[in-house]
Scaffold this motif. Sequence first.
Motif, PDB file in Angstrom:
ATOM      1  N   UNK A  27       0.879  -1.004   0.047  1.00 42.54           N
ATOM      2  CA  UNK A  27       0.126   0.009  -0.059  1.00 42.54           C
ATOM      3  C   UNK A  27       0.886   1.277  -0.090  1.00 42.54           C
ATOM      4  N   UNK A  28       0.732   2.084  -0.904  1.00 42.74           N
ATOM      5  CA  UNK A  28       1.359   3.509  -1.028  1.00 42.74           C
ATOM      6  C   UNK A  28       0.378   4.615  -0.722  1.00 42.74           C
ATOM      7  N   UNK A  29       0.848   5.287   0.090  1.00 38.52           N
ATOM      8  CA  UNK A  29       0.006   6.667   0.131  1.00 38.52           C
ATOM      9  C   UNK A  29       0.590   7.767  -0.346  1.00 38.52           C
ATOM     10  N   UNK A  30      -0.169   8.404  -1.548  1.00 39.99           N
ATOM     11  CA  UNK A  30       0.573   9.347  -2.215  1.00 39.99           C
ATOM     12  C   UNK A  30      -0.128  10.584  -1.846  1.00 39.99           C
ATOM     13  N   UNK A  31       0.502  11.669  -1.404  1.00 40.13           N
ATOM     14  CA  UNK A  31       0.090  12.769  -0.758  1.00 40.13           C
ATOM     15  C   UNK A  31       0.524  14.028  -1.583  1.00 40.13           C
ATOM     16  N   UNK A  32       1.481  13.980  -2.436  1.00 40.36           N
ATOM     17  CA  UNK A  32       1.961  15.041  -3.227  1.00 40.36           C
ATOM     18  C   UNK A  32       1.697  15.060  -4.535  1.00 40.36           C
ATOM     19  N   UNK A  33       1.524  16.279  -5.123  1.00 41.72           N
ATOM     20  CA  UNK A  33       0.827  16.609  -6.525  1.00 41.72           C
ATOM     21  C   UNK A  33       2.104  17.172  -7.466  1.00 41.72           C
ATOM     22  N   UNK A  53       5.221  12.724  -8.223  1.00 39.88           N
ATOM     23  CA  UNK A  53       4.586  11.959  -8.668  1.00 39.88           C
ATOM     24  C   UNK A  53       5.073  10.661  -9.180  1.00 39.88           C
ATOM     25  N   UNK A  54       6.339  10.486  -9.262  1.00 40.93           N
ATOM     26  CA  UNK A  54       7.130   9.468 -10.040  1.00 40.93           C
ATOM     27  C   UNK A  54       7.397   8.388  -8.977  1.00 40.93           C
ATOM     28  N   UNK A  55       7.879   8.636  -7.877  1.00 43.11           N
ATOM     29  CA  UNK A  55       8.041   7.231  -7.040  1.00 43.11           C
ATOM     30  C   UNK A  55       7.000   6.461  -6.734  1.00 43.11           C
ATOM     31  N   UNK A  56       5.572   7.069  -6.364  1.00 40.04           N
ATOM     32  CA  UNK A  56       4.576   6.143  -6.193  1.00 40.04           C
ATOM     33  C   UNK A  56       4.373   5.257  -7.352  1.00 40.04           C
ATOM     34  N   UNK A  57       4.261   5.906  -8.712  1.00 38.29           N
ATOM     35  CA  UNK A  57       3.848   5.301  -9.892  1.00 38.29           C
ATOM     36  C   UNK A  57       4.938   4.071 -10.298  1.00 38.29           C
ATOM     37  N   UNK A 111      -2.795   2.226  -4.434  1.00 37.78           N
ATOM     38  CA  UNK A 111      -2.043   3.531  -4.065  1.00 37.78           C
ATOM     39  C   UNK A 111      -3.214   4.429  -3.794  1.00 37.78           C
ATOM     40  N   UNK A 112      -3.258   4.764  -2.286  1.00 42.49           N
ATOM     41  CA  UNK A 112      -4.181   5.671  -1.969  1.00 42.49           C
ATOM     42  C   UNK A 112      -3.886   7.120  -2.256  1.00 42.49           C
ATOM     43  N   UNK A 113      -4.525   7.853  -2.991  1.00 43.79           N
ATOM     44  CA  UNK A 113      -4.172   9.071  -3.355  1.00 43.79           C
ATOM     45  C   UNK A 113      -5.117  10.338  -2.354  1.00 43.79           C
ATOM     46  N   UNK A 114      -4.243  11.038  -1.744  1.00 39.37           N
ATOM     47  CA  UNK A 114      -5.119  12.181  -0.859  1.00 39.37           C
ATOM     48  C   UNK A 114      -4.284  13.460  -0.989  1.00 39.37           C
ATOM     49  N   UNK A 115      -4.997  14.307  -0.502  1.00 41.10           N
ATOM     50  CA  UNK A 115      -4.548  15.680  -0.513  1.00 41.10           C
ATOM     51  C   UNK A 115      -4.111  16.133  -2.059  1.00 41.10           C
ATOM     52  N   UNK A 116      -2.640  16.494  -2.202  1.00 39.10           N
ATOM     53  CA  UNK A 116      -2.494  17.094  -3.603  1.00 39.10           C
ATOM     54  C   UNK A 116      -2.019  15.791  -4.383  1.00 39.10           C
ATOM     55  N   UNK A 117      -1.957  14.643  -3.734  1.00 32.71           N
ATOM     56  CA  UNK A 117      -1.689  13.269  -4.688  1.00 32.71           C
ATOM     57  C   UNK A 117      -3.045  12.987  -5.429  1.00 32.71           C
ATOM     58  N   UNK A 118      -4.171  13.819  -5.317  1.00 33.62           N
ATOM     59  CA  UNK A 118      -5.257  13.609  -6.209  1.00 33.62           C
ATOM     60  C   UNK A 118      -4.881  14.143  -7.628  1.00 33.62           C
ATOM     61  N   UNK A 119      -4.032  15.028  -7.708  1.00 31.10           N
ATOM     62  CA  UNK A 119      -3.700  15.594  -8.814  1.00 31.10           C
ATOM     63  C   UNK A 119      -3.265  14.573  -9.959  1.00 31.10           C
ATOM     64  N   UNK A 120      -2.524  13.462  -9.300  1.00 23.31           N
ATOM     65  CA  UNK A 120      -1.918  12.457 -10.227  1.00 23.31           C
ATOM     66  C   UNK A 120      -3.004  11.424 -10.834  1.00 23.31           C
ATOM     67  N   UNK A 121      -4.328  11.361 -10.416  1.00 27.03           N
ATOM     68  CA  UNK A 121      -5.438  10.883 -10.784  1.00 27.03           C
ATOM     69  C   UNK A 121      -6.341  11.684 -11.882  1.00 27.03           C
ATOM     70  N   UNK A 122      -5.963  12.965 -11.605  1.00 22.77           N
ATOM     71  CA  UNK A 122      -6.731  13.787 -12.425  1.00 22.77           C
ATOM     72  C   UNK A 122      -6.369  13.837 -13.700  1.00 22.77           C
TER      73      UNK A 122
END
Lengths: 81, 193
Positions: free
Chosen positions: B46-52, B57-61, B76-87
């Motif tokens: 499980x990776x929690x990605x908090x940065x956008x 964005x590279x390390x979790x991906x 990969x659980x995206x939260x806060x600015x990490x959401x930008x990776x999924x946008x």
Amino acid sequence: MSAEFDISQTLDVKGASCPMPVVKTKQAIDDLEAGEVLEVVATDSGSMSDLDGWAAGTDGVELLDQVEDGDVYKHYVEKTA
Amino acid sequence: MSTDTPAASADGEPLTEAELQARIEELEDKVATLETDTADDTKKMTIVATQGTFDMAYPPLILASTAAAFGWDVVVFHTFWGLDILHEEKSKDLKLSAVGNPSMPMPNALAAFPGMDSMATKMMEKRIADNGTATIEELIELSIDQGVELQACQMTIELMEYDEDDFYDEVTVGVGAATALQHMAESDIQLLV
């Protein structure tokens, strides 16, 4: 260098860097039958350690050989199951 | 577990054949359950990605797509600015921050000027292309193709006023901290990025 096993398919990942050699190898292996050997041709020097680690940690594959040939790194992966 | 259970019932009478048979079946069921539990040796991460930002964005991906190549079960659980990776749109336009990055070849006072983030990002994008490194878009597609579960934290979707329709189709929404923790508890590897 001539390999002492039959190569079923060659995957060219020259120019691609981490994590592509490993990820593309996995995808190519998925399309092979058990007993077939995939030759992976890479220029990423990290692929020597990465493919070794991937093969050791993955069921159904065996790394038969790795060859450094100038700027090119060749890996021979058998699909065992 | 006691291995010396006497072959007698509580009242001291020897067990009947039927009772023994029932006991054997009960134990067989237990063994079968234990075998099923231990047979599933698929690794989980499980990776929690908090940065956008572009660089974060590279390390979790990279780790997620590689772990999937190992056949692992990856969330990969995206939260806060990490959401930008999924946008879908924003993920193609993530920026490198020139300010506060000691590795940038310019002082912060200069890096704060308008357009500096874009310039730093352009430079990095060129280096990535020259190096044969995958783009963020390619890594997202690879991760999705390989079955990585990309989750978007519901609370931060609402907090940051995102529209779920703007995310990649395969993204799981409607999940929160409890869902993330549940997968983390079952995971061999948990990372916060």
